[in-house]
Design a protein around this motif. Structure first.
Motif, PDB file in Angstrom:
ATOM      1  N   LEU A 246       0.830  -1.203   0.000  1.00 55.76           N
ATOM      2  CA  LEU A 246       0.000   0.000   0.000  1.00 55.76           C
ATOM      3  C   LEU A 246       0.870   1.261   0.000  1.00 55.76           C
ATOM      4  O   LEU A 246       0.604   2.223  -0.738  1.00 55.76           O
ATOM      5  CB  LEU A 246      -0.925  -0.007   1.215  1.00 55.76           C
ATOM      6  CG  LEU A 246      -1.938   1.133   1.316  1.00 55.76           C
ATOM      7  CD1 LEU A 246      -2.954   1.043   0.192  1.00 55.76           C
ATOM      8  CD2 LEU A 246      -2.631   1.091   2.681  1.00 55.76           C
ATOM      9  N   LYS A 247       1.909   1.218   0.815  1.00 58.79           N
ATOM     10  CA  LYS A 247       2.812   2.364   0.873  1.00 58.79           C
ATOM     11  C   LYS A 247       3.531   2.566  -0.454  1.00 58.79           C
ATOM     12  O   LYS A 247       3.688   3.698  -0.942  1.00 58.79           O
ATOM     13  CB  LYS A 247       3.824   2.156   2.002  1.00 58.79           C
ATOM     14  CG  LYS A 247       4.677   3.362   2.313  1.00 58.79           C
ATOM     15  CD  LYS A 247       5.545   3.081   3.545  1.00 58.79           C
ATOM     16  CE  LYS A 247       6.362   4.298   3.941  1.00 58.79           C
ATOM     17  NZ  LYS A 247       7.185   4.022   5.152  1.00 58.79           N
ATOM     18  N   GLY A 248       3.940   1.429  -1.066  1.00 55.23           N
ATOM     19  CA  GLY A 248       4.660   1.504  -2.333  1.00 55.23           C
ATOM     20  C   GLY A 248       3.799   1.971  -3.490  1.00 55.23           C
ATOM     21  O   GLY A 248       4.309   2.509  -4.485  1.00 55.23           O
ATOM     22  N   SER A 249       2.464   1.784  -3.379  1.00 55.04           N
ATOM     23  CA  SER A 249       1.554   2.192  -4.463  1.00 55.04           C
ATOM     24  C   SER A 249       0.915   3.555  -4.186  1.00 55.04           C
ATOM     25  O   SER A 249      -0.113   3.882  -4.778  1.00 55.04           O
ATOM     26  CB  SER A 249       0.465   1.138  -4.657  1.00 55.04           C
ATOM     27  OG  SER A 249      -0.365   1.077  -3.507  1.00 55.04           O
ATOM     28  N   ASP A 250       1.516   4.296  -3.262  1.00 52.60           N
ATOM     29  CA  ASP A 250       1.029   5.634  -2.926  1.00 52.60           C
ATOM     30  C   ASP A 250      -0.407   5.600  -2.413  1.00 52.60           C
ATOM     31  O   ASP A 250      -1.216   6.489  -2.683  1.00 52.60           O
ATOM     32  CB  ASP A 250       1.144   6.557  -4.152  1.00 52.60           C
ATOM     33  CG  ASP A 250       0.936   8.032  -3.802  1.00 52.60           C
ATOM     34  OD1 ASP A 250       1.271   8.421  -2.662  1.00 52.60           O
ATOM     35  OD2 ASP A 250       0.416   8.765  -4.659  1.00 52.60           O
ATOM     36  N   GLY A 251      -0.735   4.537  -1.675  1.00 53.13           N
ATOM     37  CA  GLY A 251      -2.043   4.456  -1.024  1.00 53.13           C
ATOM     38  C   GLY A 251      -3.163   3.901  -1.869  1.00 53.13           C
ATOM     39  O   GLY A 251      -4.324   3.914  -1.440  1.00 53.13           O
ATOM     40  N   ARG A 252      -2.861   3.390  -3.076  1.00 50.70           N
ATOM     41  CA  ARG A 252      -3.918   2.813  -3.903  1.00 50.70           C
ATOM     42  C   ARG A 252      -4.151   1.359  -3.483  1.00 50.70           C
ATOM     43  O   ARG A 252      -3.240   0.540  -3.525  1.00 50.70           O
ATOM     44  CB  ARG A 252      -3.535   2.852  -5.376  1.00 50.70           C
ATOM     45  CG  ARG A 252      -4.692   2.408  -6.318  1.00 50.70           C
ATOM     46  CD  ARG A 252      -4.216   2.297  -7.763  1.00 50.70           C
ATOM     47  NE  ARG A 252      -3.688   3.564  -8.248  1.00 50.70           N
ATOM     48  CZ  ARG A 252      -4.432   4.570  -8.702  1.00 50.70           C
ATOM     49  NH1 ARG A 252      -5.744   4.460  -8.736  1.00 50.70           N
ATOM     50  NH2 ARG A 252      -3.855   5.693  -9.125  1.00 50.70           N
ATOM     51  N   LEU A 253      -5.388   1.058  -3.101  1.00 49.04           N
ATOM     52  CA  LEU A 253      -5.711  -0.311  -2.687  1.00 49.04           C
ATOM     53  C   LEU A 253      -5.652  -1.261  -3.878  1.00 49.04           C
ATOM     54  O   LEU A 253      -6.024  -0.879  -4.994  1.00 49.04           O
ATOM     55  CB  LEU A 253      -7.121  -0.368  -2.087  1.00 49.04           C
ATOM     56  CG  LEU A 253      -7.307   0.209  -0.689  1.00 49.04           C
ATOM     57  CD1 LEU A 253      -8.794   0.298  -0.360  1.00 49.04           C
ATOM     58  CD2 LEU A 253      -6.581  -0.633   0.358  1.00 49.04           C
ATOM     59  N   PRO A 254      -5.228  -2.505  -3.647  1.00 49.95           N
ATOM     60  CA  PRO A 254      -5.292  -3.495  -4.732  1.00 49.95           C
ATOM     61  C   PRO A 254      -6.742  -3.858  -5.024  1.00 49.95           C
ATOM     62  O   PRO A 254      -7.622  -3.733  -4.159  1.00 49.95           O
ATOM     63  CB  PRO A 254      -4.525  -4.685  -4.159  1.00 49.95           C
ATOM     64  CG  PRO A 254      -4.663  -4.553  -2.678  1.00 49.95           C
ATOM     65  CD  PRO A 254      -4.672  -3.073  -2.403  1.00 49.95           C
ATOM     66  N   ALA A 255      -6.995  -4.316  -6.235  1.00 50.31           N
ATOM     67  CA  ALA A 255      -8.351  -4.748  -6.594  1.00 50.31           C
ATOM     68  C   ALA A 255      -8.711  -6.006  -5.816  1.00 50.31           C
ATOM     69  O   ALA A 255      -7.882  -6.915  -5.684  1.00 50.31           O
ATOM     70  CB  ALA A 255      -8.422  -5.023  -8.092  1.00 50.31           C
ATOM     71  N   PRO A 256      -9.918  -6.093  -5.246  1.00 49.70           N
ATOM     72  CA  PRO A 256     -10.327  -7.318  -4.525  1.00 49.70           C
ATOM     73  C   PRO A 256     -10.194  -8.543  -5.419  1.00 49.70           C
ATOM     74  O   PRO A 256     -10.597  -8.534  -6.581  1.00 49.70           O
ATOM     75  CB  PRO A 256     -11.789  -7.046  -4.177  1.00 49.70           C
ATOM     76  CG  PRO A 256     -11.901  -5.560  -4.144  1.00 49.70           C
ATOM     77  CD  PRO A 256     -10.959  -5.067  -5.222  1.00 49.70           C
ATOM     78  N   GLY A 257      -9.612  -9.580  -4.875  1.00 50.45           N
ATOM     79  CA  GLY A 257      -9.415 -10.806  -5.634  1.00 50.45           C
ATOM     80  C   GLY A 257      -8.089 -10.865  -6.347  1.00 50.45           C
ATOM     81  O   GLY A 257      -7.642 -11.948  -6.741  1.00 50.45           O
TER      82      GLY A 257
END
Length: 287
Positions: A246-257
């Motif tokens: 999450l930190k590495g993606s600048d706070g963008r959540l991964p897609a569920p699944g």
């Protein structure tokens, strides 16, 4: 049949009965999907409830309240509860055992450590004089009705390990546990001295004991295996990895699944099953 007798019957069946360590209601919800027996681990509870190591910080009302919540959500599961040294005082130990049995615990583990206590796989453990522990154990045994009682020794001296295991097996305790066993050969030696008494083996990630399968344990004559921390340590790893991502993606959540990530729907369905489990029990009580 009482919860204690149900666990006692499971232990008497061929093979090794696994009990999975849980540390909160969510980990228990996941464990319940895979196994029908849980171990309320002192290590996990100290870590999750207090954020502290397993060195004697647990207050018994907190543990009793947690077990009560577990039994409410999982009416059909075995619940073996770690009560450490009985919270020092024999009268407290008996009071806790009465309370746990009343709210539906299946069994307890009572150890012979003296304070300051340690995790069973840590260095620096000290044990009570055997006579003092046996007196506490006998009071607990006289207090319980059908609750399974596991007598545990944390002795580290080789002669003392075998002597204490033999003495514990001679009591009315249902099961004997020698914690921190370091080899298969020592399991065999302990199995021999406890005779026909059921034997419990504790496996903990990174601990002192060998990593053995249930089939291997059954071949060694082990009747019960507790897995203290698989949920806790898996959660530690998964949470650390998820937050790093999450930190590495600048706070963008991964897609569920994606990559096995859980979303709100799957989580809610898991927790809803804790309500469904209890409904048949209520219906039978009304009848």
């Amino acid at each position: 049949m009482t919860y204690g007798n149900k666990l006692r019957a499971a232990i008497a069946e061929p093979g090794t009965t696994p009990l999975i360590g849980v540390y909160d209601m969510y980990s228990a919800s996941i464990a319940a999907e895979h196994y029908d027996g849980m171990f309320v681990s002192g290590f996990g509870f100290a870590a999750s409830y207090y954020g502290l190591p397993d060195i004697g910080f647990i207050a018994w009302p907190d543990m009793v309240a947690f077990v009560q919540r577990l039994r409410g959500a999982f009416p059909g599961h075995h619940l073996l509860v770690d009560i450490d040294d009985g919270y020092v005082d024999p009268e407290v130990a008996c009071h806790v055992v009465e309370g746990l049995e009343r709210i539906g615990a299946s069994g307890v583990i009572l150890e012979d450590q003296k304070r300051p206590r340690r995790c069973g796989h840590a260095d620096g453990k000290q044990v009570l004089p055997l006579t003092e522990y046996l007196e506490k154990l006998e009071l607990v045994l006289a207090t319980r009705r059908d609750l399974v009682v596991v007598a545990r020794t944390d002795a580290t001296d080789e002669a003392d390990i075998l002597h204490r295991a033999e003495q514990l097996a001679a009591t009315d305790a249902d099961v004997v546990l020698v914690d921190g066993v370091r080899s298969v050969e020592w399991i065999r030696r302990i199995r021999k001295v406890v005779g026909d008494k059921p034997l419990l083996f504790n496996q903990i990630g990174g601990g002192k004991s060998p990593r053995l399968s249930l089939g291997e344990l059954a071949d060694l004559g082990v009747d019960v295996a507790i897995y203290s921390t698989p949920c806790l340590f898996a959660a530690h790893h998964a949470m650390d990895a998820a937050l790093s991502e999450l930190k590495g993606s600048d706070g963008r959540l991964p897609a569920p699944g994606a990559g096995g990530d859980v979303g709100v729907g799957e989580s809610t369905r898991l927790l809803a099953r804790n309500i469904a489990r209890h409904r048949p029990v209520r219906e039978r009580v009304r009848v």
